[in-house]
Motif scaffolding. Sequence first.
Motif, short mmCIF file in Angstrom:
data_model
loop_
_atom_site.label_atom_id
_atom_site.label_comp_id
_atom_site.label_asym_id
_atom_site.label_seq_id
_atom_site.Cartn_x
_atom_site.Cartn_y
_atom_site.Cartn_z
N MET A 1 0.83 -1.18 0.00
CA MET A 1 0.00 0.00 0.00
C MET A 1 0.88 1.24 0.00
O MET A 1 1.98 1.24 0.51
N PHE A 2 0.35 2.29 -0.56
CA PHE A 2 1.07 3.56 -0.56
C PHE A 2 0.15 4.64 -0.01
O PHE A 2 -1.06 4.54 -0.06
N ARG A 3 0.79 5.67 0.51
CA ARG A 3 0.02 6.77 1.09
C ARG A 3 -0.04 7.92 0.10
O ARG A 3 0.94 8.24 -0.56
N ARG A 4 -1.17 8.51 0.06
CA ARG A 4 -1.37 9.69 -0.78
C ARG A 4 -1.41 10.91 0.11
O ARG A 4 -1.99 10.86 1.20
N LYS A 5 -0.84 11.96 -0.36
CA LYS A 5 -0.91 13.20 0.39
C LYS A 5 -2.23 13.88 0.04
O LYS A 5 -2.43 14.35 -1.08
N VAL A 6 -3.10 13.91 1.00
CA VAL A 6 -4.42 14.49 0.80
C VAL A 6 -4.36 15.96 1.21
O VAL A 6 -3.92 16.29 2.31
N GLU A 7 -4.75 16.85 0.31
CA GLU A 7 -4.77 18.28 0.59
C GLU A 7 -6.20 18.79 0.45
O GLU A 7 -6.96 18.31 -0.39
N THR A 8 -6.51 19.77 1.27
CA THR A 8 -7.83 20.35 1.18
C THR A 8 -7.89 21.27 -0.04
O THR A 8 -6.87 21.72 -0.56
N LEU A 9 -9.10 21.58 -0.45
CA LEU A 9 -9.30 22.47 -1.58
C LEU A 9 -8.73 23.86 -1.28
O LEU A 9 -8.15 24.51 -2.16
N ASP A 10 -8.86 24.29 -0.04
CA ASP A 10 -8.32 25.58 0.38
C ASP A 10 -6.80 25.63 0.18
O ASP A 10 -6.27 26.61 -0.33
N GLU A 11 -6.11 24.57 0.58
CA GLU A 11 -4.65 24.52 0.41
C GLU A 11 -4.26 24.53 -1.06
O GLU A 11 -3.31 25.20 -1.45
N VAL A 12 -4.99 23.79 -1.87
CA VAL A 12 -4.69 23.72 -3.30
C VAL A 12 -4.91 25.07 -3.97
O VAL A 12 -4.08 25.53 -4.76
N LEU A 13 -6.01 25.75 -3.63
CA LEU A 13 -6.28 27.06 -4.23
C LEU A 13 -5.25 28.10 -3.79
O LEU A 13 -4.79 28.91 -4.61
N ASN A 14 -4.87 28.10 -2.51
CA ASN A 14 -3.86 29.04 -2.04
C ASN A 14 -2.52 28.81 -2.73
O ASN A 14 -1.83 29.76 -3.10
N LEU A 16 -2.09 27.47 -5.73
CA LEU A 16 -2.26 27.89 -7.11
C LEU A 16 -2.17 29.41 -7.24
O LEU A 16 -1.48 29.94 -8.11
N LEU A 17 -2.85 30.13 -6.35
CA LEU A 17 -2.80 31.60 -6.38
C LEU A 17 -1.37 32.10 -6.15
O LEU A 17 -0.92 33.04 -6.82
N ARG A 18 -0.67 31.50 -5.22
CA ARG A 18 0.71 31.91 -4.93
C ARG A 18 1.62 31.63 -6.13
O ARG A 18 2.43 32.48 -6.51
N ASN A 19 1.49 30.46 -6.73
CA ASN A 19 2.34 30.10 -7.87
C ASN A 19 2.08 30.97 -9.09
O ASN A 19 2.98 31.23 -9.88
N GLU A 20 0.84 31.41 -9.27
CA GLU A 20 0.49 32.23 -10.43
C GLU A 20 0.68 33.73 -10.17
O GLU A 20 0.40 34.55 -11.04
N GLY A 21 1.10 34.09 -8.97
CA GLY A 21 1.33 35.50 -8.65
C GLY A 21 0.05 36.28 -8.42
O GLY A 21 0.03 37.50 -8.57
N LEU A 22 -1.01 35.61 -8.04
CA LEU A 22 -2.30 36.27 -7.85
C LEU A 22 -2.68 36.43 -6.39
O LEU A 22 -3.69 37.07 -6.07
N GLU A 23 -1.87 35.90 -5.49
CA GLU A 23 -2.21 35.96 -4.07
C GLU A 23 -2.19 37.40 -3.54
O GLU A 23 -3.13 37.84 -2.89
N THR A 24 -1.14 38.13 -3.84
CA THR A 24 -1.01 39.51 -3.33
C THR A 24 -2.09 40.43 -3.90
O THR A 24 -2.72 41.17 -3.13
N PRO A 25 -2.34 40.43 -5.21
CA PRO A 25 -3.43 41.29 -5.71
C PRO A 25 -4.79 40.94 -5.11
O PRO A 25 -5.59 41.84 -4.84
N LEU A 26 -5.04 39.67 -4.87
CA LEU A 26 -6.31 39.27 -4.27
C LEU A 26 -6.41 39.79 -2.83
O LEU A 26 -7.45 40.33 -2.42
N LEU A 27 -5.33 39.66 -2.06
CA LEU A 27 -5.34 40.15 -0.69
C LEU A 27 -5.44 41.67 -0.65
O LEU A 27 -6.09 42.23 0.23
N GLN A 28 -4.82 42.35 -1.61
CA GLN A 28 -4.94 43.81 -1.67
C GLN A 28 -6.38 44.22 -1.94
O GLN A 28 -6.89 45.16 -1.34
N ARG A 29 -7.05 43.53 -2.83
CA ARG A 29 -8.44 43.84 -3.14
C ARG A 29 -9.33 43.59 -1.92
O ARG A 29 -10.22 44.37 -1.61
N ARG A 30 -9.06 42.50 -1.20
CA ARG A 30 -9.83 42.22 0.02
C ARG A 30 -9.62 43.31 1.07
O ARG A 30 -10.57 43.70 1.75
#
Length: 96
Positions: A1-14, A16-30
Amino acid sequence: MFRRKVETLDEVLNLLLRNEGLETPLLQRRLINAWEVVTGDIVAKYTREKFIKNQTLFVKIINPSLKADLSMMKTDIVKKLNGYVGAMIIVDIKFC
């Protein structure tokens, strides 16, 4: 058996936003949208333009006495706005 790293949707979206350079503009808008929530309806009524440049929030206030009062409270407002967003987005506020 092997283990899978399970990530929440929140972690995956954060990630993705960080990797695409969209995290800071989103936080600024908020943070800009949080101005009315943090300062209240009366201050929002006298507020016109808001934008962030170089970690400084620029806010146009049309009432001179309110502008002076807010200038004395800007350290607290910065803390509340950053706390509302959950990140250190701004370090100063300039009232125009």
